[in-house]
Write a protein that holds these residues in place. Structure first.
Motif, PDB file in Angstrom:
ATOM      1  N   PRO A   1     -30.983   1.547  10.950  1.00  8.68           N
ATOM      2  CA  PRO A   1     -30.579   2.931  10.678  1.00  8.68           C
ATOM      3  C   PRO A   1     -29.488   3.430  11.611  1.00  8.68           C
ATOM      4  CG  PRO A   1     -32.630   2.923  11.887  1.00  8.68           C
ATOM      5  CD  PRO A   1     -32.320   1.481  11.583  1.00  8.68           C
ATOM      6  N   ILE A   2     -28.294   2.832  11.514  1.00 10.13           N
ATOM      7  CA  ILE A   2     -27.165   3.218  12.349  1.00 10.13           C
ATOM      8  C   ILE A   2     -25.972   3.522  11.450  1.00 10.13           C
ATOM      9  CG2 ILE A   2     -25.522   2.465  14.100  1.00 10.13           C
ATOM     10  CD1 ILE A   2     -27.711   0.694  15.265  1.00 10.13           C
ATOM     11  N   LEU A   3     -25.352   4.689  11.667  1.00 12.08           N
ATOM     12  CA  LEU A   3     -24.151   5.049  10.927  1.00 12.08           C
ATOM     13  C   LEU A   3     -22.947   4.739  11.794  1.00 12.08           C
ATOM     14  CD1 LEU A   3     -25.228   8.501   9.433  1.00 12.08           C
ATOM     15  CD2 LEU A   3     -25.310   6.262   8.344  1.00 12.08           C
ATOM     16  N   ASP A   4     -22.130   3.782  11.361  1.00  9.01           N
ATOM     17  CA  ASP A   4     -20.975   3.402  12.168  1.00  9.01           C
ATOM     18  C   ASP A   4     -19.673   3.853  11.511  1.00  9.01           C
ATOM     19  OD1 ASP A   4     -21.227   1.687  10.073  1.00  9.01           O
ATOM     20  OD2 ASP A   4     -21.120  -0.159  11.241  1.00  9.01           O
ATOM     21  N   PHE A   5     -19.732   4.999  10.814  1.00 14.33           N
ATOM     22  CA  PHE A   5     -18.524   5.587  10.265  1.00 14.33           C
ATOM     23  C   PHE A   5     -18.512   7.071  10.598  1.00 14.33           C
ATOM     24  CE2 PHE A   5     -21.571   4.941   6.702  1.00 14.33           C
ATOM     25  CZ  PHE A   5     -21.973   6.244   6.532  1.00 14.33           C
TER      26      PHE A   5
ATOM     27  N   TYR B   1     -32.620   0.219  -3.348  1.00 13.99           N
ATOM     28  CA  TYR B   1     -32.144   1.210  -4.317  1.00 13.99           C
ATOM     29  C   TYR B   1     -31.129   2.165  -3.689  1.00 13.99           C
ATOM     30  CZ  TYR B   1     -36.558  -0.430  -6.229  1.00 13.99           C
ATOM     31  OH  TYR B   1     -37.590  -1.215  -6.651  1.00 13.99           O
ATOM     32  N   ARG B   2     -30.053   1.627  -3.162  1.00 18.18           N
ATOM     33  CA  ARG B   2     -29.056   2.462  -2.497  1.00 18.18           C
ATOM     34  C   ARG B   2     -27.660   2.121  -2.993  1.00 18.18           C
ATOM     35  NH1 ARG B   2     -29.726   0.695   3.711  1.00 18.18           N
ATOM     36  NH2 ARG B   2     -27.694   1.666   3.937  1.00 18.18           N
ATOM     37  N   THR B   3     -26.725   3.043  -2.780  1.00 14.56           N
ATOM     38  CA  THR B   3     -25.376   2.854  -3.289  1.00 14.56           C
ATOM     39  C   THR B   3     -24.657   1.685  -2.623  1.00 14.56           C
ATOM     40  OG1 THR B   3     -24.784   4.680  -1.810  1.00 14.56           O
ATOM     41  CG2 THR B   3     -24.927   5.176  -4.147  1.00 14.56           C
ATOM     42  N   ALA B   4     -25.097   1.282  -1.430  1.00 19.83           N
ATOM     43  CA  ALA B   4     -24.467   0.140  -0.762  1.00 19.83           C
ATOM     44  C   ALA B   4     -24.589  -1.139  -1.590  1.00 19.83           C
ATOM     45  CB  ALA B   4     -25.086  -0.066   0.620  1.00 19.83           C
ATOM     46  N   ASP B   5     -25.556  -1.186  -2.499  1.00 18.12           N
ATOM     47  CA  ASP B   5     -25.757  -2.380  -3.327  1.00 18.12           C
ATOM     48  C   ASP B   5     -24.788  -2.462  -4.512  1.00 18.12           C
ATOM     49  OD1 ASP B   5     -27.961  -3.077  -1.727  1.00 18.12           O
ATOM     50  OD2 ASP B   5     -29.320  -1.872  -2.954  1.00 18.12           O
ATOM     51  N   LEU B   6     -23.972  -1.432  -4.685  1.00 16.18           N
ATOM     52  CA  LEU B   6     -23.126  -1.351  -5.877  1.00 16.18           C
ATOM     53  C   LEU B   6     -21.652  -1.587  -5.572  1.00 16.18           C
ATOM     54  CD1 LEU B   6     -24.782   1.768  -7.547  1.00 16.18           C
ATOM     55  CD2 LEU B   6     -25.297  -0.644  -7.933  1.00 16.18           C
ATOM     56  N   GLY B   7     -21.377  -2.310  -4.504  1.00 15.65           N
ATOM     57  CA  GLY B   7     -19.994  -2.527  -4.087  1.00 15.65           C
ATOM     58  C   GLY B   7     -19.113  -3.106  -5.173  1.00 15.65           C
TER      59      GLY B   7
ATOM     60  N   PRO C   1     -23.080   1.590   6.114  1.00 12.44           N
ATOM     61  CA  PRO C   1     -23.361   1.016   7.433  1.00 12.44           C
ATOM     62  C   PRO C   1     -23.076  -0.479   7.443  1.00 12.44           C
ATOM     63  CG  PRO C   1     -25.099   2.527   6.802  1.00 12.44           C
ATOM     64  CD  PRO C   1     -24.216   2.358   5.590  1.00 12.44           C
ATOM     65  N   ARG C   2     -22.576  -0.974   8.562  1.00 16.63           N
ATOM     66  CA  ARG C   2     -22.115  -2.357   8.660  1.00 16.63           C
ATOM     67  C   ARG C   2     -23.156  -3.374   8.211  1.00 16.63           C
ATOM     68  NH1 ARG C   2     -20.087  -3.708  14.466  1.00 16.63           N
ATOM     69  NH2 ARG C   2     -18.916  -1.824  13.936  1.00 16.63           N
TER      70      ARG C   2
ATOM     71  N   ALA D   1      -9.204  10.028  -6.337  1.00 14.05           N
ATOM     72  CA  ALA D   1      -9.428   8.979  -5.344  1.00 14.05           C
ATOM     73  C   ALA D   1     -10.764   9.298  -4.672  1.00 14.05           C
ATOM     74  CB  ALA D   1      -8.304   8.958  -4.323  1.00 14.05           C
ATOM     75  N   VAL D   2     -11.747   8.422  -4.809  1.00 10.09           N
ATOM     76  CA  VAL D   2     -13.122   8.734  -4.405  1.00 10.09           C
ATOM     77  C   VAL D   2     -13.674   7.679  -3.451  1.00 10.09           C
ATOM     78  CG1 VAL D   2     -15.452   9.279  -5.226  1.00 10.09           C
ATOM     79  CG2 VAL D   2     -13.482   9.706  -6.708  1.00 10.09           C
ATOM     80  N   THR D   3     -14.395   8.159  -2.441  1.00  7.23           N
ATOM     81  CA  THR D   3     -15.147   7.285  -1.552  1.00  7.23           C
ATOM     82  C   THR D   3     -16.621   7.675  -1.613  1.00  7.23           C
ATOM     83  OG1 THR D   3     -13.317   6.951  -0.008  1.00  7.23           O
ATOM     84  CG2 THR D   3     -15.534   6.542   0.840  1.00  7.23           C
ATOM     85  N   VAL D   4     -17.485   6.710  -1.905  1.00  5.00           N
ATOM     86  CA  VAL D   4     -18.926   6.920  -1.824  1.00  5.00           C
ATOM     87  C   VAL D   4     -19.369   6.578  -0.408  1.00  5.00           C
ATOM     88  CG1 VAL D   4     -21.188   6.070  -2.558  1.00  5.00           C
ATOM     89  CG2 VAL D   4     -19.424   6.514  -4.256  1.00  5.00           C
ATOM     90  N   VAL D   5     -20.098   7.494   0.223  1.00  4.98           N
ATOM     91  CA  VAL D   5     -20.592   7.293   1.581  1.00  4.98           C
ATOM     92  C   VAL D   5     -22.104   7.083   1.518  1.00  4.98           C
ATOM     93  CG1 VAL D   5     -20.743   8.237   3.910  1.00  4.98           C
ATOM     94  CG2 VAL D   5     -18.765   8.784   2.465  1.00  4.98           C
ATOM     95  N   ASP D   6     -22.549   5.880   1.799  1.00  4.24           N
ATOM     96  CA  ASP D   6     -23.985   5.583   1.813  1.00  4.24           C
ATOM     97  C   ASP D   6     -24.545   5.992   3.171  1.00  4.24           C
ATOM     98  OD1 ASP D   6     -26.524   4.611   1.799  1.00  4.24           O
ATOM     99  OD2 ASP D   6     -26.001   2.544   1.338  1.00  4.24           O
TER     100      ASP D   6
END
Length: 219
Positions: free
Chosen positions: A74-78, A45-51, A64-65, A32-37
């Motif tokens: 540039p805000i991390l909300d997790f 070119y970031r993992t957020a684009d691969l949802g 990030p939201r 069970a894996v979670t990718v954290v961008d």
């Protein structure tokens, strides 16, 4: 495979491509894996684009939201400890260089507490500017380590020239990776080999095969 894998490196080294492949391969093995961008410095070119790709392969994405929107900031909300408490393995994709590594420092105490369960992998592409040789690559590595206050545990040799990659580039990158390993005392976690036409004739024994999910806009 550790429960926490942090992926760091120079801009354009292929961090996000490696992070995506690694997470998808873990999921294929039943993890069970979670990718954290955690890229706060580059909106491209970031993992957020691969949802969609992650969802298809059973990988959860934490980004990030406002990632990938006109409001991308540039805000991390997790919260990394909260994500870890869910019991899933984490693959954390940092931004490039020391600027991209600073946010990880916020979670330094948590990472230190779980060092036995954590790999911090330095991805290097010896075809990229400022990492053409082992000495240059080590300099970037040390800048990243100083920025986040944590030490790398291994090296990922991701030397390539995109779709122009050939056996000479792969071989040269492997030799340079062994040199930076000797220079830093860090083991080579893996040598990658992209799944592209120009590399089809290369013996894949001893290489980590990469699917190119993140491509330049002109490809």
């Amino acid at each position: 495979m550790k429960k926490i894998t942090v992926i760091a490196g120079h801009y354009g080294s292929g961090k996000s491509t490696f992070a995506a492949n690694y997470a998808i391969d873990m999921a294929a093995k039943g993890e069970a894996v979670t990718v954290v961008d955690m890229d706060t410095v580059n909106p491209y070119y970031r993992t957020a684009d691969l949802g969609d790709i992650f969802e298809k392969n059973g990988v959860k994405l934490a980004a990030p939201r406002y990632a990938g929107t006109n409001l991308d900031v540039p805000i991390l909300d997790f919260d990394i400890p909260a994500l870890y408490a869910e019991g899933r393995s984490l693959v954390i994709d940092l931004g490039g260089d020391d600027a991209g590594a600073y946010p990880l420092g916020k979670f330094r105490q948590f990472i230190d507490l779980h060092r036995d369960e954590c790999d911090i992998l330095y991805v290097v592409n010896f075809c990229r500017f400022l990492t053409h040789n082992a000495e240059e690559a080590e300099e970037i590595l040390r800048e990243i380590e100083r920025a986040c206050g944590l030490s790398a545990t291994g090296i990922v040799n991701n030397s390539n020239l995109g779709f122009e990659t050939d056996s000479e580039i792969i071989g040269s990158g492997r030799l340079k990776a062994e040199k930076i390993s000797a220079l830093t005392g860090l083991p080579v976690f893996c040598h990658t080999l992209p799944r592209i036409p120009s590399c089809e004739g290369i013996d894949r024994e001893g290489y980590y095969p990469l699917t190119v999910y993140i491509k330049n806009v002109w490809n």
